[in-house]
Design an enzyme around this catalytic site. Sequence first.
Site, PDB file in Angstrom:
ATOM      1  N   ASP A  63      39.753 108.870  24.422  1.00 16.78           N
ATOM      2  CA  ASP A  63      40.212 110.288  24.827  1.00 16.78           C
ATOM      3  C   ASP A  63      39.896 111.220  24.364  1.00 16.78           C
ATOM      4  OD1 ASP A  63      43.601 109.262  24.852  1.00 16.78           O
ATOM      5  OD2 ASP A  63      43.628 110.007  22.459  1.00 16.78           O
ATOM      6  N   ASP A  80      50.701 102.897  27.235  1.00 15.47           N
ATOM      7  CA  ASP A  80      50.129 103.653  25.665  1.00 15.47           C
ATOM      8  C   ASP A  80      50.509 102.375  25.271  1.00 15.47           C
ATOM      9  OD1 ASP A  80      48.243 105.163  24.562  1.00 15.47           O
ATOM     10  OD2 ASP A  80      49.412 106.630  25.633  1.00 15.47           O
TER      11      ASP A  80
HETATM   12  C1  DGJ Z   1      47.257 108.475  23.852  1.00 14.41           C
HETATM   13  C2  DGJ Z   1      46.650 108.385  24.961  1.00 14.41           C
HETATM   14  O1  DGJ Z   1      45.392 108.348  25.007  1.00 14.41           O
HETATM   15  C3  DGJ Z   1      46.627 110.045  25.193  1.00 14.41           C
HETATM   16  O2  DGJ Z   1      45.712 110.087  27.046  1.00 14.41           O
HETATM   17  C4  DGJ Z   1      47.427 110.173  26.004  1.00 14.41           C
HETATM   18  O3  DGJ Z   1      47.865 109.741  26.903  1.00 14.41           O
HETATM   19  C5  DGJ Z   1      48.737 110.698  24.247  1.00 14.41           C
HETATM   20  N1  DGJ Z   1      48.179 108.933  23.720  1.00 14.41           N
HETATM   21  C6  DGJ Z   1      49.740 110.225  24.376  1.00 14.41           C
HETATM   22  O4  DGJ Z   1      50.854 110.605  23.413  1.00 14.41           O
END
Ligand code: DGJ
Length: 719
Positions: A522, A456
């Site tokens: 997301d 991430d």
């Molecule tokens: C952002 C990501 O896009 C989410 O899927 C998740 O992993 C969060 N970060 C976790 O902090």
Amino acid sequence: MRRRDDEMTPARHLRLGGTSVVIDTPAQGLPGIVYWGPDLGEVSEEALVGLVTASRPQRVSGGVDEPTRLTLVPLQSDGWQGTPGLVGSRAGSDFAPAFEVDELDGAEDGEGAGATLVVTADDAEVGLRLRIELRLDVHGLLHQTLRLTNTGDDVYDLHELAATFPLPHTAGEVLDTTGRHLRERTPQRHAVTVGRYDRESRRGRPGADATLVLAAGTPGFGFERGLVHAVHLAWSGNHRVSVERTVTGSTLTRAAELLGAGEVRLAPGESYDSPAAIGSWGDGLTELSGRYHRLLRSRPQHPASPRPVTLNTWEAVYFDHDLARLSALADAGARVGAERFVLDDGWFRGRRDDTSALGDWYVDDEVWPDGLTPIIEHVTGLGLQFGLWVEPEMVSPDSDLARAHPEWILRPGSRLPVPARQQQVLDLSNPAVTDYLLERLDALLTENDIAYLKWDHNRDLLEAGAGSPAHPAVHENVVALYALLDELRRRHPSVEIESCASGGARVDLGILDRTDRIWASDCIDPIERLTIQRYTNLLVPYELTGAHVSGPRSHSTGRRHDLSLRAGVALPGHFGIEWDISSLEPDVEAELTSWVAAHKRHRDLLHRGTAVFADLPDASMDLRGVVSADRSHALYTFTQVSASASYPPGPMTFPGLDDDRTYRVALAEPTAVLGGPGQSPLPWAVDGVVAPGRALRLGGVQAPVLFPESLVLLEVTAL
Ligand code: DGJ
């Protein structure tokens, strides 16, 4: 020394993958592309000369004496008055180079590297050497990379070095995407007019608003038809892509890394290599994006195994990590058919929410007193792979790492950059930092049975400086990130890596060279995802695009949707579930199980076939699908996105089939068409309908009457 391997040929013709590129190679000045687009077939020498002549403008009053050509690196020394291809200076001097070609080397290798032309040019007086490589690959994509070398005696400050592609004059409309967290890839269109249209990233990563391709074509071009060209920059940092039309009649697109002031200062003998700019074209966006998909699929590292159905813990439990709860979730995952379990954010030392602990990549011994082994053994014991979330480039000010090494944080000077998500970014150009990260990641992967990393990256790089005094360091950070990923993959070749960045904020062919999928957004609300996935697919094929089934109520939009819509929209992607399914009602669990089974039944087609989108005139109707390479078989979804103004909504047309074959179109499980009051049954609901491919493409089939925000699956088979 001036050597040209063929003094007599004033032009080169590269032909491959259905594309022709004709390059004007005059005796004076840099070469320029005079044609880029559909294959021209064999072109005689006379016609090549003709094409060059046809591209030469007249001299006009008020203009330069030698009419301007659009070269590969347009410069004022050629009379070019649009945006220059190279900008830089030696403390203000040597700002206007005039290159003389030294070498022109061509190679034709239809099977492997493609057809290439390498131009080397010098300006001895300003002390610069330029190397431009044009490569047409077997998919018909045109790759351009440039190298600038400082051959002078002092430092040369490079501001910009851009790859330039000419556009047909008929390119009258631009399509790009913008976006934000939870809504990446929002399309926008406008007319091409005189002047320059830029899409930039100054975020140190492409950003949620980045356009994956900048496209320009015949006004009104769609997915099925209309000549359209596009460019993508394979780079995970700052960049600028542009479409420009000049008053001298040129239309072009260009792509460059966007460099900060003083970011690239070339010492004598040093070089700067541009990221690859990759151009595609098509009669419609489907053909244009198909070339990028084929390029990705032809890479040796392209995932060859069926994409494991993934159960991700983020929207299921967020930071509530608990062995019993997560074990129950994994049990449910195994029951519905999941094949990979990914433990998201919250497993490492001190990470109880998103305010602290990034950088402390040790298992939290309060939450996980026996380490990750119990959950990993539970998951793998169920037959699922285990995946783990990491965010290696980041650091929380409230972390042991930041307390021990405040000097490891990117900053513009003595102060820290503006905070974002309560975190800062590590200076990867410092080898001590990458050594630490490599040691931690290597240890985690060596000590645990981990098949997958969700990598991430949750903030933009703002005021990102390194060194003392600090200089802009995005470029160095991207280069160091690539090296870190390359080394980790070398040590753990079987571990797959996902590129996630606050959802889909880092999607580009640079990161995809070293990762195995991207997280598109997301937002897993299926209505939003229809647009996000359609425009992500302009560059990235479905098998590399994570797509998860959410819970009934979207966490990002608050809307509620049926499981069939949530699952049907995710179906073509790298399919997964992001929902607490540990205690579903039996009928809901059975329905989810049938969707996982449907995905597994079709994933070979979905992940190898050609993705297509119908250009329907009614925006409330969405028909998209994937057609097998031999066009004998296809799977489509028809979604009634919102209420249509028509009732029934009218025909849906099927792109991508063979015009000359006959097909049966049938409703496919697990969806069904439910009748409503006053409605007769859909005439072909039971037996399907047989029709010629051409008629299916042009006339279509009456779409079923569906509730708004619902979907049906359609299977199409050649007879
Ligand atoms: C952002 C990501 O896009 C989410 O899927 C998740 O992993 C969060 N970060 C976790 O902090």
